[in-house]
Design a protein around this motif. Structure first.
Motif, PDB file in Angstrom:
ATOM      1  N   SER A  91      65.128   3.771  53.169  1.00 37.28           N
ATOM      2  CA  SER A  91      65.133   2.966  54.417  1.00 37.28           C
ATOM      3  C   SER A  91      64.720   1.517  54.167  1.00 37.28           C
ATOM      4  N   SER A  92      65.154   0.980  53.036  1.00 37.23           N
ATOM      5  CA  SER A  92      64.808  -0.411  52.722  1.00 37.23           C
ATOM      6  C   SER A  92      65.946  -1.057  51.943  1.00 37.23           C
ATOM      7  N   PRO A  93      66.109  -2.378  52.040  1.00 34.96           N
ATOM      8  CA  PRO A  93      67.140  -3.065  51.256  1.00 34.96           C
ATOM      9  C   PRO A  93      66.987  -2.848  49.754  1.00 34.96           C
ATOM     10  N   ASP A  94      65.750  -2.896  49.258  1.00 38.84           N
ATOM     11  CA  ASP A  94      65.523  -2.693  47.824  1.00 38.84           C
ATOM     12  C   ASP A  94      65.902  -1.265  47.419  1.00 38.84           C
ATOM     13  N   GLY A  95      65.537  -0.295  48.260  1.00 37.73           N
ATOM     14  CA  GLY A  95      65.878   1.095  47.970  1.00 37.73           C
ATOM     15  C   GLY A  95      67.373   1.319  47.992  1.00 37.73           C
ATOM     16  N   ALA A  96      68.049   0.672  48.956  1.00 36.82           N
ATOM     17  CA  ALA A  96      69.499   0.792  49.041  1.00 36.82           C
ATOM     18  C   ALA A  96      70.165   0.185  47.811  1.00 36.82           C
TER      19      ALA A  96
ATOM     20  N   LYS B 274      73.676  -4.768  54.391  1.00 34.66           N
ATOM     21  CA  LYS B 274      73.795  -6.188  54.056  1.00 34.66           C
ATOM     22  C   LYS B 274      73.423  -6.430  52.596  1.00 34.66           C
ATOM     23  N   ALA B 275      72.415  -5.695  52.108  1.00 34.59           N
ATOM     24  CA  ALA B 275      71.937  -5.900  50.739  1.00 34.59           C
ATOM     25  C   ALA B 275      72.965  -5.497  49.694  1.00 34.59           C
ATOM     26  N   ILE B 276      73.753  -4.454  49.967  1.00 35.12           N
ATOM     27  CA  ILE B 276      74.679  -3.952  48.946  1.00 35.12           C
ATOM     28  C   ILE B 276      76.122  -4.404  49.158  1.00 35.12           C
ATOM     29  N   LEU B 277      76.405  -4.996  50.309  1.00 33.89           N
ATOM     30  CA  LEU B 277      77.794  -5.356  50.621  1.00 33.89           C
ATOM     31  C   LEU B 277      78.413  -6.353  49.638  1.00 33.89           C
ATOM     32  N   PRO B 278      77.734  -7.441  49.242  1.00 34.63           N
ATOM     33  CA  PRO B 278      78.376  -8.375  48.308  1.00 34.63           C
ATOM     34  C   PRO B 278      78.827  -7.717  47.007  1.00 34.63           C
ATOM     35  N   ASP B 279      77.971  -6.838  46.454  1.00 32.24           N
ATOM     36  CA  ASP B 279      78.335  -6.161  45.210  1.00 32.24           C
ATOM     37  C   ASP B 279      79.491  -5.195  45.425  1.00 32.24           C
ATOM     38  N   ALA B 280      79.497  -4.508  46.571  1.00 31.81           N
ATOM     39  CA  ALA B 280      80.587  -3.578  46.870  1.00 31.81           C
ATOM     40  C   ALA B 280      81.905  -4.323  47.026  1.00 31.81           C
TER      41      ALA B 280
ATOM     42  N   TYR C  29      72.405   2.207  45.287  1.00 28.08           N
ATOM     43  CA  TYR C  29      73.779   1.756  45.054  1.00 28.08           C
ATOM     44  C   TYR C  29      74.051   1.620  43.556  1.00 28.08           C
ATOM     45  N   GLN C  30      73.143   0.995  42.850  1.00 28.06           N
ATOM     46  CA  GLN C  30      73.338   0.791  41.419  1.00 28.06           C
ATOM     47  C   GLN C  30      73.391   2.113  40.664  1.00 28.06           C
TER      48      GLN C  30
ATOM     49  N   ILE D  12      81.022   5.174  49.135  1.00 31.47           N
ATOM     50  CA  ILE D  12      79.646   5.496  49.506  1.00 31.47           C
ATOM     51  C   ILE D  12      79.561   5.662  51.022  1.00 31.47           C
ATOM     52  N   ILE D  13      78.993   6.767  51.463  1.00 26.70           N
ATOM     53  CA  ILE D  13      78.669   6.947  52.874  1.00 26.70           C
ATOM     54  C   ILE D  13      77.235   6.463  53.065  1.00 26.70           C
ATOM     55  N   GLY D  14      77.078   5.355  53.745  1.00 27.68           N
ATOM     56  CA  GLY D  14      75.790   4.684  53.897  1.00 27.68           C
ATOM     57  C   GLY D  14      75.992   3.214  53.588  1.00 27.68           C
ATOM     58  N   ALA D  15      74.965   2.425  53.669  1.00 21.47           N
ATOM     59  CA  ALA D  15      73.630   2.836  54.098  1.00 21.47           C
ATOM     60  C   ALA D  15      73.553   2.854  55.623  1.00 21.47           C
TER      61      ALA D  15
END
Length: 340
Positions: free
Chosen positions: A11-16, A41-47, A20-21, A31-34
């Motif tokens: 439940s955190s950007p760092d955890g997500a 928002k945290a993982i979208l640029p990399d995705a 993701y990594q 990926i279903i989530g986050a």
């Protein structure tokens, strides 16, 4: 064959980001989530860069409604949820609004949409009161700002004030602090989906007492319309026998898995925009356990129903009770609400 790999976003950007990594390292392509917008928002640029598909079952931030990107969402954005809340405020004839929000994408999106959605007859106090996205909250400046806003000239005209509080479980400390501030009894407080049915609110006697005595803190959660209730009945019955009560978010994740499999069946080797378009094509018109799915131009669910949950006193305790519903029906929707 679809293989599931599970990582905890905590439940955190760092955890997500860590989750993701880890999934990417395993060769995952979708990926279903986050669930939370701050995590998405945290993982979208990399995705986006990697051409992976993200399908969130809970993210609502309208700031993430970007056509042609990797993120698709099984729930409507905050612009739809806010319509439900604004309609309830109108039904209860509120005419002055104070907003308080956690400083993250999802909750600030709710603040923006609620403020933008109120009719011209409602005066909104500015600026909105914002607190850091941390597990502990310094409530003193929040209470002071609320007291000042409620004492202003705008709050006195017609005197039907409302507070809108958007956050997660930490809102319990804010509710408890407001309870110690001796606010006028005519102040009604409303909540967002992030804290709806939160155990932290009902477990804190001071927070729950304040919420119950000031309108119940009605908070909307995505729910199933009549069609979806019928469609999901067999699945819900099966899960409930195991002691699980699926909500609209978990059922949305269930539909997402089936749609991803359908998209892959049509385009087995697709990645990037080809995969994203295949998912959108498979999703639109899909008859799932959450009803018929229609995506908007940004790949988010175009509309949806909500249930209002309120903090009610039951005997000597406080509990969350469903107190109303909202369904899209034109610009305002159809609302039913009965206080505790």
């Amino acid at each position: 064959l679809v293989t599931l790999e599970i990582e905890d976003s905590k439940s955190s950007p760092d955890g997500a980001t860590a989750g993701y990594q880890a999934l990417v390292a395993k060769g995952v392509k979708a990926i279903i989530g986050a669930q939370a917008s701050s995590e998405a928002k945290a993982i979208l640029p990399d995705a986006n860069a990697a051409g992976l598909l993200l399908v969130s079952q809970g993210s609502t931030a309208s700031s993430l409604a970007i056509p042609g990107d990797a993120l698709y969402r099984m729930v409507p954005t905050d612009k739809v949820e806010s319509r439900a809340t604004v309609d309830l405020m109108a039904k209860q004839e509120r005419n002055y609004l104070v907003t308080i929000g956690r400083d993250d994408a999802g909750n600030q999106g709710l603040i923006t949409s609620v403020t933008a959605g109120v009719p011209s007859s409602v005066t909104a106090a500015t600026p909105s009161i914002t607190y850091p996205a941390t597990s502990t909250v310094d409530t003193a400046p929040i209470v002071s700002a609320v007291q000042s806003a409620l004492a202003s000239t705008g709050a006195q005209a017609g005197r039907q004030p409302a507070i809108y509080l958007a956050g997660f479980g930490e809102v319990s400390s804010i509710l408890a602090a407001l309870g110690g501030a001796n606010l006028a009894s005519d102040v009604v407080i409303y909540g967002g989906d992030g804290s709806a049915r939160s155990d932290s609110v009902t477990a804190d006697a001071a927070a729950a007492k304040f919420a119950a005595e000031h309108g119940g803190f009605p908070s909307p959660l995505s729910t199933l319309d009549a069609q979806a209730v019928k469609a999901s009945a067999p699945l819900r019955a099966r899960e409930e026998k195991s002691g699980v009560q699926p909500d609209a978010f978990s059922l949305g994740a269930y539909d997402a898995l089936h749609i991803i499999a359908k998209a892959w069946a049509a385009s087995p080797d697709a990645t990037g925009s080809t995969l994203w378009n295949a998912f959108a094509k498979a999703a639109n018109g899909y008859e799932g356990v959450t009803g018929t799915i229609t995506l908007d131009s940004a790949g988010d669910r175009a509309d949806g129903a909500y249930a209002f949950w309120s903090v009610c006193k039951v005997g000597s305790k406080y509990e969350w009770k469903q107190t109303g519903t909202w369904e899209p029906d034109g610009p305002n929707g159809t609302i039913t609400f009965k206080a505790c």
